[in-house]
Design a protein around this motif. Structure first.
Motif, mmCIF file in Angstrom:
data_model
loop_
_atom_site.group_PDB
_atom_site.id
_atom_site.type_symbol
_atom_site.label_atom_id
_atom_site.label_comp_id
_atom_site.label_asym_id
_atom_site.label_seq_id
_atom_site.Cartn_x
_atom_site.Cartn_y
_atom_site.Cartn_z
ATOM 1 N N ILE A 176 10.649 10.663 1.851
ATOM 2 C CA ILE A 176 11.193 11.851 1.209
ATOM 3 C C ILE A 176 10.920 11.781 -0.291
ATOM 4 O O ILE A 176 11.420 10.894 -0.988
ATOM 5 C CB ILE A 176 12.712 11.975 1.459
ATOM 6 N N ASP A 177 10.111 12.718 -0.775
ATOM 7 C CA ASP A 177 9.795 12.803 -2.200
ATOM 8 C C ASP A 177 10.834 13.722 -2.848
ATOM 9 O O ASP A 177 10.785 14.947 -2.677
ATOM 10 C CB ASP A 177 8.375 13.359 -2.382
ATOM 11 N N GLU A 178 11.748 13.134 -3.568
ATOM 12 C CA GLU A 178 12.867 13.899 -4.133
ATOM 13 C C GLU A 178 12.390 15.031 -5.041
ATOM 14 O O GLU A 178 12.955 16.137 -5.023
ATOM 15 C CB GLU A 178 13.795 12.964 -4.915
ATOM 16 N N ALA A 179 11.353 14.783 -5.826
ATOM 17 C CA ALA A 179 10.868 15.788 -6.769
ATOM 18 C C ALA A 179 10.372 17.042 -6.060
ATOM 19 O O ALA A 179 10.491 18.153 -6.592
ATOM 20 C CB ALA A 179 9.756 15.196 -7.627
ATOM 21 N N ASP A 212 0.857 -1.177 0.000
ATOM 22 C CA ASP A 212 0.000 0.000 0.000
ATOM 23 C C ASP A 212 0.902 1.238 0.000
ATOM 24 O O ASP A 212 1.799 1.350 0.845
ATOM 25 C CB ASP A 212 -0.878 -0.024 1.253
ATOM 26 N N PRO A 213 0.696 2.194 -0.905
ATOM 27 C CA PRO A 213 1.591 3.351 -0.985
ATOM 28 C C PRO A 213 1.453 4.333 0.165
ATOM 29 O O PRO A 213 2.290 5.231 0.319
ATOM 30 C CB PRO A 213 1.195 4.004 -2.312
ATOM 31 N N VAL A 214 0.425 4.157 0.998
ATOM 32 C CA VAL A 214 0.214 5.077 2.119
ATOM 33 C C VAL A 214 0.886 4.575 3.393
ATOM 34 O O VAL A 214 1.644 5.302 4.043
ATOM 35 C CB VAL A 214 -1.292 5.310 2.365
ATOM 36 N N ILE A 260 8.293 16.103 2.645
ATOM 37 C CA ILE A 260 8.475 15.182 3.776
ATOM 38 C C ILE A 260 7.100 14.693 4.242
ATOM 39 O O ILE A 260 6.212 15.506 4.528
ATOM 40 C CB ILE A 260 9.190 15.868 4.955
ATOM 41 N N ARG A 261 6.930 13.375 4.315
ATOM 42 C CA ARG A 261 5.696 12.801 4.851
ATOM 43 C C ARG A 261 6.028 11.866 5.999
ATOM 44 O O ARG A 261 6.867 10.973 5.848
ATOM 45 C CB ARG A 261 4.934 12.037 3.767
ATOM 46 N N VAL A 262 5.383 12.064 7.132
ATOM 47 C CA VAL A 262 5.585 11.186 8.286
ATOM 48 C C VAL A 262 4.729 9.936 8.105
ATOM 49 O O VAL A 262 3.525 10.019 7.855
ATOM 50 C CB VAL A 262 5.208 11.901 9.597
ATOM 51 N N LEU A 263 5.366 8.768 8.244
ATOM 52 C CA LEU A 263 4.672 7.490 8.075
ATOM 53 C C LEU A 263 4.132 6.947 9.385
ATOM 54 O O LEU A 263 3.207 6.125 9.397
ATOM 55 C CB LEU A 263 5.615 6.462 7.460
ATOM 56 N N ILE A 288 8.722 13.021 21.868
ATOM 57 C CA ILE A 288 9.710 13.153 20.801
ATOM 58 C C ILE A 288 9.033 13.108 19.440
ATOM 59 O O ILE A 288 9.377 13.885 18.532
ATOM 60 C CB ILE A 288 10.778 12.055 20.938
ATOM 61 N N LYS A 289 8.068 12.227 19.296
ATOM 62 C CA LYS A 289 7.295 12.152 18.045
ATOM 63 C C LYS A 289 6.643 13.487 17.748
ATOM 64 O O LYS A 289 6.702 13.991 16.610
ATOM 65 C CB LYS A 289 6.244 11.051 18.168
ATOM 66 N N ARG A 290 6.002 14.056 18.755
ATOM 67 C CA ARG A 290 5.333 15.348 18.572
ATOM 68 C C ARG A 290 6.337 16.445 18.170
ATOM 69 O O ARG A 290 6.033 17.316 17.342
ATOM 70 C CB ARG A 290 4.606 15.749 19.855
ATOM 71 N N ALA A 291 7.530 16.383 18.746
ATOM 72 C CA ALA A 291 8.552 17.384 18.425
ATOM 73 C C ALA A 291 8.997 17.259 16.972
ATOM 74 O O ALA A 291 9.165 18.263 16.258
ATOM 75 C CB ALA A 291 9.748 17.239 19.363
ATOM 76 N N TYR A 292 9.203 16.025 16.525
ATOM 77 C CA TYR A 292 9.552 15.795 15.122
ATOM 78 C C TYR A 292 8.456 16.344 14.207
ATOM 79 O O TYR A 292 8.731 17.058 13.233
ATOM 80 C CB TYR A 292 9.732 14.304 14.847
ATOM 81 N N GLU A 293 7.217 15.979 14.512
ATOM 82 C CA GLU A 293 6.110 16.389 13.641
ATOM 83 C C GLU A 293 5.990 17.906 13.559
ATOM 84 O O GLU A 293 5.758 18.467 12.475
ATOM 85 C CB GLU A 293 4.808 15.775 14.163
ATOM 86 N N LYS A 294 6.163 18.567 14.688
ATOM 87 C CA LYS A 294 6.079 20.026 14.714
ATOM 88 C C LYS A 294 7.163 20.658 13.855
ATOM 89 O O LYS A 294 6.903 21.605 13.091
ATOM 90 C CB LYS A 294 6.199 20.525 16.157
ATOM 91 N N ASN A 295 8.365 20.123 13.941
ATOM 92 C CA ASN A 295 9.498 20.740 13.256
ATOM 93 C C ASN A 295 9.639 20.328 11.789
ATOM 94 O O ASN A 295 10.378 20.964 11.033
ATOM 95 C CB ASN A 295 10.787 20.409 14.005
ATOM 96 N N LEU A 296 8.927 19.268 11.393
ATOM 97 C CA LEU A 296 8.974 18.833 9.997
ATOM 98 C C LEU A 296 7.731 19.250 9.215
ATOM 99 O O LEU A 296 7.702 19.123 7.984
ATOM 100 C CB LEU A 296 9.106 17.304 9.925
#
Length: 383
Positions: free
Chosen positions: A291-294, A108-110, A271-274, A257-265
């Protein structure tokens, strides 16, 4: 300008309980003179894990690979097993060692799990089971997979190495399928240094798995089948008992820590968080981005390499695809054109450092490095 970390920041760090507690428990083991063969520590941990995981049946092993290998053996599978190419090598190697042929199904791509909508087309008269993986702790489509399995009279096994303690709509993840394997490796949220377990609902598997993990020995005068030595020893179990006491605290730290990553990204394009699940739905095992290079402007490999220059050791996980292993070269299901989503994902996924003792300031700095890579490339593209 981002600064290089003085000490390496690795993708994970083992959860360790207070050494004094471990020492006291080891004294008990020493006093008992029983270091293995299902002693008091083993039985205590088994009881505690049944309660924590909310299961009636559990069998513990010296590692997760042997747990899965012997679990497949206990189910008497033959022929082909439909599985995912996007997983750790041990998943498919357990099939190899049981003389089972993997049939790779695209993902699944998601959520990067096996695509349940593509399973049925792969079923043949040789298919005996479906082996799903709860990738990064994101649950498979368990209801759809079970419906397919029931229709075709197939077994369902889940590799839950990333999913310890998580739930699906409030139901323990180990409640689904015929069997779930958990890994207790040092890199996992809950660990016994090395170790693993199987959970299942069929009580007849208790005796079969007891025999398989202990040479097939029934008693001092009878060997019933050809087994292996896959027992979880008393040292491992003792460490595990103490680790289990601090798992909830670790989960709480990882949540922050997860919340901190999400806030800063959040505002970085491409960038998509999985790993978005939280609370009881999450195992808090990894924090993973795509990471979508395009859109981002840099490839995943470039980001991985650049982070290392700052002493940050993220991981291309999973990489490579299991379907790309040389010994599967003749399998039609392993052809890249049959696995387009997996082939794309394996080039884009990156697990970032994630453990309870990781300072929030370090998270912010890691995200700052990633942001600089994006901004720099975006500026260059506008010249």
């Amino acid at each position: 300008m981002a600064k290089t970390f003085e000490q390496p920041i690795y993708v994970t760090r083992p959860l360790l309980p207070d050494i004094s507690a471990v020492t006291e428990r080891m004294k008990t083991v020493w006093d008992s003179r029983q270091l293995t063969n299902f002693g008091a520590q083993h039985d205590e941990l088994s009881s505690q894990l049944k309660e924590y995981l909310e299961v009636d049946h559990i069998s513990m092993f010296s590692n997760g690979t042997l747990a899965l290998l012997l679990g497949l053996r206990a189910l008497n599978l033959t022929g082909e097993v439909i599985t995912t190419p996007f997983t750790f090598p041990a998943t498919v190697q357990a099939l190899d060692w049981n003389n089972l042929t993997p049939v790779f199904c695209d993902i699944d791509p998601v959520n990067f799990n096996i695509d349940a909508d593509k399973i049925e087309a792969l079923i043949t008269e040789k298919t005996s089971a479906i082996l799903g993986v709860h990738v990064f702790g994101n649950p498979c489509d368990v209801e759809k997979i079970q419906a397919i399995a029931d229709k075709h009279k197939l077994k369902v096994i889940y590799d839950g190495a990333h999913a310890f303690g998580s739930k699906i709509h409030g139901v323990p993840i180990s409640s689904f399928g015929d069997m779930t394997m958990f890994s207790f490796h040092a890199t996992k949220l809950f660990n016994t240094v090395e170790g693993g377990a199987l959970t299942y609902s069929d009580p007849s598997l208790d005796r079969q798995l007891d025999l398989l993990r202990n040479f097939g020995i029934v008693n001092s005068e009878e060997v019933a089948l050809s087994g292996l030595n896959a027992k979880l020893n008393e040292i491992q179990a003792g460490v595990g008992i103490e680790v289990l006491k601090v798992v909830e605290e670790e989960r709480s730290k990882r949540h922050a820590i997860k919340r901190a990553y999400e806030k800063n990204l959040a505002d970085i394009e491409g960038i998509r968080v999985l790993t978005t699940l939280e609370d009881k739905s999450s195992s808090y095992q990894y924090f993973v981005i795509e990471i979508d290079e395009a859109i981002f402007g840099q490839s995943r490999d470039t980001v991985h390499q650049e982070l290392q220059k700052y002493n940050v050791f993220a991981r291309k996980y999973f990489y490579p695809l299991c379907s790309d292993f040389e010994w599967y070269g003749e399998l039609p299901s392993a052809r890249p054109e049959n696995l387009p989503n997996a082939q794309k994902a394996v080039q884009q996924v990156l697990a970032l450092p994630y453990y309870g003792d990781l300072p929030i300031e370090s998270v912010e700095a890691i995200c700052g490095i990633i942001r600089e890579l994006h901004v720099t490339q975006k500026s260059l593209s506008q010249i």
